[in-house]
Structure formats: C-alpha cells, structure tokens
Design a protein around this motif. Structure first.
Motif: not given
Length: 357
Positions: A161-164, A225-226, A230-232, A248-252
């Motif tokens: 599960l990763v987020v912006d 898009d993450v 555009s998506t989170q 470092g562009k997304v967080r796990l």
C-alpha cells in the motif's frame, strides 16, 4: 514379402507361425512387422516384430518441455519464468522452451494448456490473475481447479500500500484518518478485476473506509497518475513500487504477507497492524499442467522444482523481482489455489463488483 532391412526377430516370425500351423498375413508398417490376426499369439508376435513394444515407457523427461507464460515477453512474470526454467532444466535433465501467449488476462494461455496432452511436456506458469482474480470476476472457458494439475508453487511477492508522498500520511493510522476526513479520494489499479483492484476493495471492507476506484490499462500508467497527484493511493506488487519508494515520490505504508520485507524492514505487515486476512495474499507464480497428469510425472516435476527453489543462486535472481521462493507439494499448492480463488470470489460478491468481460 520383402524382409530385408527388418530386425532379425521379425524375420523369424513367418517360420514361427508356419511351424505351429497358423495361416498368417504380415505387412510392414514403419520399422515394425504387423500381424493381421492377433489371436492367442498376437501380443507375443507384436513384441517380436517391434522390439520397442512390451518394454517399459521412456523415462520422463526425454525431450524439451513447453513452458507457457500467459504474458508478453519482457515483463516481471516472463523474467520469473525464464529464470526458474533455466535452473530447473539443469536439475531435471531437460530443457524448457518458454512460449509467451498473452491476451485475455491469461485466458488464451489457460485454454491452450487445458487442451494439451497431459503427459508433462506442456506446463504453464499460472499466477494470481489466471487462476485467481480473472475467473473470480468474469466468465471464462475453464475451471481453475478442475481443468489443471497443480505441480508446485514458485514463489510470490507481497503487495504494497503506497500513497503520494506529498500527502500528510506517514503511517496506516494517518491513512485511515485521511480517507475518512476527505470524502473525494481515489486510488488507481492495473485494471478492473485485477489484484490491485480487489486488494483495495478488501482493505476498504476490513477497515471501513471509502475511496473511488480508477482503472488503468496496466500498473505503469496507474503509477504515473499517483506521481502526478491525480490519484492518491495504489496497491501494487512490491517490485513495481520499489523504484518509486526509493526515489521518495511515494510512501510505503504496509505490505501483505507473513513477514516484513528484507528490503524495507521498517515497514509493517497488515497482520502486525491487526488487519487479518492479508498474511497469505501475494502476487504469486506457480506451475500447472493439464488435468489428468500421471502422478509419477507430477512427482518428478515437483521434486526437481523444489530442489531448484532451495538454490541460493535462484533465490538471489528472483529477489530482483522481490520474489520469495515458496516450495510446496502439489496438494499444498492446490489448497492455496482453492483458498485464493474463494477469497476473491467472496470479495467480488460482497463488494458487488461487476465486469462486462
């Protein structure tokens, strides 16, 4: 009849039958002499006329094995297949010929495998889509449990599960607070009915939050898009997430599976977070053949596969795709497939997921 060029045993047959007073008609077929009347001595005559008859079957394997991969060449699944069969062939004493058959989420490859002769010379690298999420979400022309013989598991990689990284979310608790405070969030997937879709739907069900689904044609555009904001959120296989996490562009936030990743030891599993039912969810790869394969051939294939999976060299090679080897007996793999299919069928029903194709 011209008896030249035939085995010496075959040349003696006319004399043998004349001696016992039986009128006989012989004819040549390939390298064998065939007797038209097989009454009483038919079996013995055939054994004499064709020395290969009556002997034990040839040792398996005696020729190359076709290994069907239900995706195009060049991707992660193809890499797993080629790396595994390269080492497996050395142990088994036979080469593998990898055949990429893409299309229909693996349906075309499954149909070809299902219709092949069940002699061990046609195998398929099944994975979570072909024998799990695809038959759970749409009508297909095969039964993933009845139309195949389970040979063994290769291994699996957790989903992540990763987020912006621009969001104020650093832990799973932060994630829950964010989605509950913001009613217009959305997540991307590799396609409707894919593992990345069904996993998030299962997590929504378990944790009691809502977020909208946006389906893409593959994980790469979904990730784009993450990264663009555009998506989170997104729930990909760990291998797909690694470059974006390290940049470092997304967080796990958390991973599926029973254990933490060696690459990201500070990231908890969902099980550790108290969210049950994610400990055996993986983007897995296994080996199946047509239904009805002989038990001795299955045993030969399974024993040699498990031996290869214990090889540290292959483990290191598979780790490039974040794959952890998971050797299983055929019946264990069969049970895993059944549980995985039933899980996704339940999610589809309870979340009212409908696909047109």
């Amino acid at each position: 009849m011209n008896w030249e060029g035939l085995p010496s045993a075959a040349k003696s047959i006319p004399f043998l039958f004349r001696e016992i007073g039986i009128a006989s008609t012989f004819y040549k077929k390939g390298d064998c002499v065939m007797y038209r009347r097989s009454f009483l001595l038919g079996t013995g005559a055939a054994a004499l006329a064709c020395p290969t008859l009556g002997l034990s079957q040839e040792k398996f394997p005696s020729r190359p094995i076709s290994f069907i991969v239900p995706v195009a060449a060049g991707g992660g699944s193809d890499y797993v297949a080629r790396a595994t069969t390269h080492e497996w062939g050395k142990t088994l004493g036979s080469s593998f010929v990898v055949e990429n058959i893409a299309g229909g989420g693996g349906v075309i490859a499954c149909q070809k495998t299902m219709r092949s002769k069940a002699d061990g010379y046609t195998l398929m690298q099944g994975y979570v889509a072909t024998l799990g999420t695809v038959p759970a979400t749409r009508q297909v022309a095969y039964d993933p449990l009845k139309h195949f013989t389970s040979v063994g598991m290769i291994g699996g990689t957790p989903n992540a599960l990763v987020v912006d990284a621009k969001l104020p979310v650093r832990t799973y608790d932060d994630f829950l607070k964010y989605v509950k405070d913001n009613q217009h969030t959305n997540y991307g997937s590799a396609g409707a009915g894919s593992l990345t879709h069904l996993l998030m739907e299962l997590l929504k069900q378990k944790s009691g939050f809502t977020t909208e689904h946006v389906a893409y044609k593959g994980i790469a555009p979904a990730f784009n898009d993450v990264l663009a904001g555009s998506t989170q959120f997104i729930f990909p296989g760990l291998a797909a997430a690694v470059p974006h996490v390290t940049s470092g562009k997304v967080r796990l936030l958390a991973i599926t599976g029973k254990e933490r990743s060696k690459r990201f030891p500070d990231v908890p599993t969902f099980e550790e977070l108290g969210i049950k039912g994610f400990d055996d969810i993986l983007q897995w790869y296994g080996v199946s053949g047509p239904a009805g394969m002989p038990a001795d051939i299955v045993a030969t294939l399974n024993t040699s596969l498990n031996k290869v999976l214990a090889n540290p060299a292959l483990e290191k090679t598979l780790s490039i795709e974040a794959i952890l080897p998971m050797p299983m007996q055929p019946e264990q793999f069969d049970a895993y497939l059944r549980k995985d299919l039933e899980r996704w069928q339940k999610v589809v029903k309870e979340q009212n997921i409908r696909l047109d194709a």
